[in-house]
Structure formats: structure tokens, C-alpha cells
Design a protein around this motif. Structure first.
Motif, PDB file in Angstrom:
ATOM      1  N   ILE A  59       0.839  -1.181   0.000  1.00  0.00           N
ATOM      2  CA  ILE A  59       0.000   0.000   0.000  1.00  0.00           C
ATOM      3  C   ILE A  59       0.884   1.244   0.000  1.00  0.00           C
ATOM      4  CG2 ILE A  59      -0.293  -0.145   2.522  1.00  0.00           C
ATOM      5  CD1 ILE A  59      -3.012   1.255   2.113  1.00  0.00           C
ATOM      6  N   LEU A  61       1.767   4.757   0.930  1.00  0.00           N
ATOM      7  CA  LEU A  61       1.414   5.705   1.984  1.00  0.00           C
ATOM      8  C   LEU A  61       1.587   7.148   1.524  1.00  0.00           C
ATOM      9  CD1 LEU A  61       2.979   3.936   5.086  1.00  0.00           C
ATOM     10  CD2 LEU A  61       0.671   3.719   4.140  1.00  0.00           C
ATOM     11  N   GLN A  78      -1.133   7.532  -3.923  1.00  0.00           N
ATOM     12  CA  GLN A  78      -1.365   7.435  -2.492  1.00  0.00           C
ATOM     13  C   GLN A  78      -2.608   6.600  -2.166  1.00  0.00           C
ATOM     14  OE1 GLN A  78      -2.272  11.070  -0.267  1.00  0.00           O
ATOM     15  NE2 GLN A  78      -0.989  10.324   1.407  1.00  0.00           N
ATOM     16  N   TYR A  79      -2.431   5.658  -1.277  1.00  0.00           N
ATOM     17  CA  TYR A  79      -3.437   4.738  -0.756  1.00  0.00           C
ATOM     18  C   TYR A  79      -3.904   3.690  -1.766  1.00  0.00           C
ATOM     19  CZ  TYR A  79      -3.504   8.161   3.024  1.00  0.00           C
ATOM     20  OH  TYR A  79      -3.142   9.019   4.045  1.00  0.00           O
ATOM     21  N   TYR A 118      -7.679   3.285  -4.624  1.00  0.00           N
ATOM     22  CA  TYR A 118      -8.342   3.850  -3.443  1.00  0.00           C
ATOM     23  C   TYR A 118      -9.606   4.608  -3.828  1.00  0.00           C
ATOM     24  CZ  TYR A 118      -9.057   6.254   0.965  1.00  0.00           C
ATOM     25  OH  TYR A 118      -9.591   6.724   2.138  1.00  0.00           O
ATOM     26  N   ASN A 141     -10.693   2.089   6.619  1.00  0.00           N
ATOM     27  CA  ASN A 141     -10.478   1.821   5.204  1.00  0.00           C
ATOM     28  C   ASN A 141      -9.976   0.390   5.062  1.00  0.00           C
ATOM     29  OD1 ASN A 141     -10.439   4.818   3.859  1.00  0.00           O
ATOM     30  ND2 ASN A 141      -9.543   4.851   5.904  1.00  0.00           N
ATOM     31  N   VAL A 143      -8.580  -2.067   2.733  1.00  0.00           N
ATOM     32  CA  VAL A 143      -7.952  -1.999   1.418  1.00  0.00           C
ATOM     33  C   VAL A 143      -7.913  -3.379   0.751  1.00  0.00           C
ATOM     34  CG1 VAL A 143      -5.862  -1.348   0.182  1.00  0.00           C
ATOM     35  CG2 VAL A 143      -6.628   0.021   2.133  1.00  0.00           C
TER      36      VAL A 143
END
Length: 270
Positions: A59, A61, A78-79, A118, A141, A143
Motif C-alpha cells: 500500500i 502511503l 497514495q493509498y 483507493y 479503510n 484496502v
């Protein structure tokens, strides 16, 4: 149950450049779960490695990266996340800077490669939702959850409201899942307090946690709290003890003293 806190707490796991694996079953209380960090910049632009026998979740960050898995390449921001099947060849690169959390677990089977955007994941109310009430409100969240076929891994992150508790009411799931938290996006002077206990009279662990720290939960309840004026943000990663069969998010045992009102995780079961 006696535990060695040195096998449960790992400090400053983000204090390096390149790829570094900080937690494995060999140096921790984990039976299945490993954790590392891939931090690249203009000086160190590439990390390449293999994952023999281990499924993996990455993931992003912060920043952006190109991730190549065997002969396929993806751009992640990101994410965004990627699930990587066992026995793959992996290459992570960037032209700028990127910080990626890496979690892996041993599996017998090989499951499909999958990218999780995301922006798309956030549209599912069973994967992104707010839980808790005043004093314990946080944003979850999920993921790598029901949206991804995998053997053991479950992965996501939680962000609290400033000064709030999370993982409340206290719950545990040690018969099915082992878990660890990695605290991120908590710039100084922010910090939190993490507890791990089976009995509040004699907790196995009560410790201050800051950005980059990791704490493992071999068993017991594991609530945490942020200091006033600051939030606590953490990645959570779980590995099912029985491949596939135990890979279930939100199936928890709430501490009996705090059981009224449910677990706060009901939205994930829809």
C-alpha cells in the motif's frame, strides 16, 4: 500469558531508505505475518525482490510508484494497493519519492494478482466507513478485504478523530487472526498509547507509539488512544491462521464489560 515485549514492539521502522523487512515470524510473536517498508527517493530509485511462498500486499502511503509484477506493470498513487500472488518477481521504482508498506504471509495456494484503486474502493460503504461515537470515532479503510481474493492477508488503515480511542469497544480475534498495527502520518509531537491485554488488571503491553512504530497483537484486546489535539493513524494487517477459512474481517469477540452497542465493525459485514 507471558510475552516478550521486544518481540511485540518495533520502533522507527520507517527510518531507512530502500527496502527493509522489520518483522517476520522469526523475530516476533507472529506465526504468519511479515512487515517491511519500501522508501525510495532520487538517490535510491529502485527495489527488486522475490516473494517465494508468500502472498504480499503493498500500500502506497505517500508519493507514487511503478510496480512491476512478473511481466505486468502498474502506476500506483497514495493509498492505492496491490495484491501480489506468491512466487512472483517484483520491482518497485519511482522518479521522485515514495513510501510503501509491505505485508506478506505464507500461503499454500496462488491467488490472482489484483490492483486496488483507493478512489474506487472508497465508493464501497462496506470497505470505507466511519465507526464509533463521541470519544471513539474513527474512519476505517479496508484496502485488501472482501474485494480481494487471498489466502491469509487482510489489510487496511484507520484514522481517528483527534484525541479519540480506536479499536473500541475492545475486541479480540486471536483464534482466527493474528494482527499488527503500524503507525503512520503522525508528525511530531503526535503520539498515542497502545494497549494489548487479556486482563486489564495485568496488561501484557502498555506503550507509547509514534510515527513509524509497529506493535503486534498475539492475543487479547488491543485498544489505543491518541493524545488531545492529534489523531492516531495506523495501518492494520491481519493474517488468518487457517488459509481462506479464517480470512474474515469484523468477526470479533468484544470485551464483555463493554459489549453493549456492538463492535462498531458491523458495516464491514454488509
Amino acid at each position: 500469558m507471558a510475552v516478550n515485549s521486544k518481540m511485540m514492539v518495533f520502533r522507527k521502522t520507517n527510518a531507512h531508505v530502500g527496502r527493509q523487512v522489520s518483522v517476520t515470524p522469526g523475530n516476533s510473536t507472529n506465526r504468519h505475518l511479515s512487515y517491511g517498508r519500501i522508501i525510495l527517493n532520487r538517490d535510491v530509485k529502485l527495489a527488486s525482490f522475490l516473494n517465494p511462498g508468500m502472498e504480499m500486499g503493498l500500500i502506497v502511503l505517500s508519493g507514487a510508484a511503478k510496480i512491476r509484477v512478473d511481466d505486468k506493470q502498474f502506476d500506483l498513487g497514495q493509498y492505492d494497493a496491490i495484491y501480489i500472488p506468491r512466487d512472483a518477481s517484483i520491482e518497485v521504482s519511482t522518479d521522485q519519492e515514495v513510501d510503501i508498506a509491505e505485508f506478506s504471509s505464507d500461503v499454500d495456494q496462488r491467488y490472482p494478482l489484483q490492483v486496488v484503486r483507493y478512489a474506487e474502493m472508497s465508493k464501497d460503504p462496506g470497505l470505507k466507513f466511519t465507526a464509533g461515537t463521541s470519544g471513539q470515532q474513527r474512519h476505517l479503510n479496508i484496502v485488501l478485504g472482501k474485494n480481494v481474493e487471498a489466502g491469509r492477508l487482510l489489510l487496511g488503515f484507520t484514522v481517528s478523530e483527534p484525541g479519540n480511542w480506536t479499536s473500541w469497544p475492545p475486541h479480540e480475534h486471536a483464534a482466527m487472526l493474528e494482527e499488527m498495527y503500524v503507525y503512520f502520518d503522525m508528525p511530531a509531537p503526535a503520539f498515542g498509547i497502545q494497549m494489548v491485554y487479556n486482563d486489564t488488571q495485568s496488561p501484557e503491553l502498555v506503550t507509547v507509539v509514534r510515527d513509524g512504530d509497529a506493535v503486534l497483537m498475539p492475543s487479547g484486546y488491543h485498544p489505543n488512544v491518541s493524545v488531545p489535539g492529534h489523531r492516531i493513524s495506523f495501518l492494520w494487517a491481519m493474517a488468518a491462521h487457517r488459509e481462506k477459512e479464517d480470512r474474515q474481517f469484523g468477526v470479533v469477540n468484544v470485551q464483555p464489560d463493554f459489549k453493549s452497542g456492538g463492535s462498531g465493525l458491523e458495516a464491514s459485514r454488509k
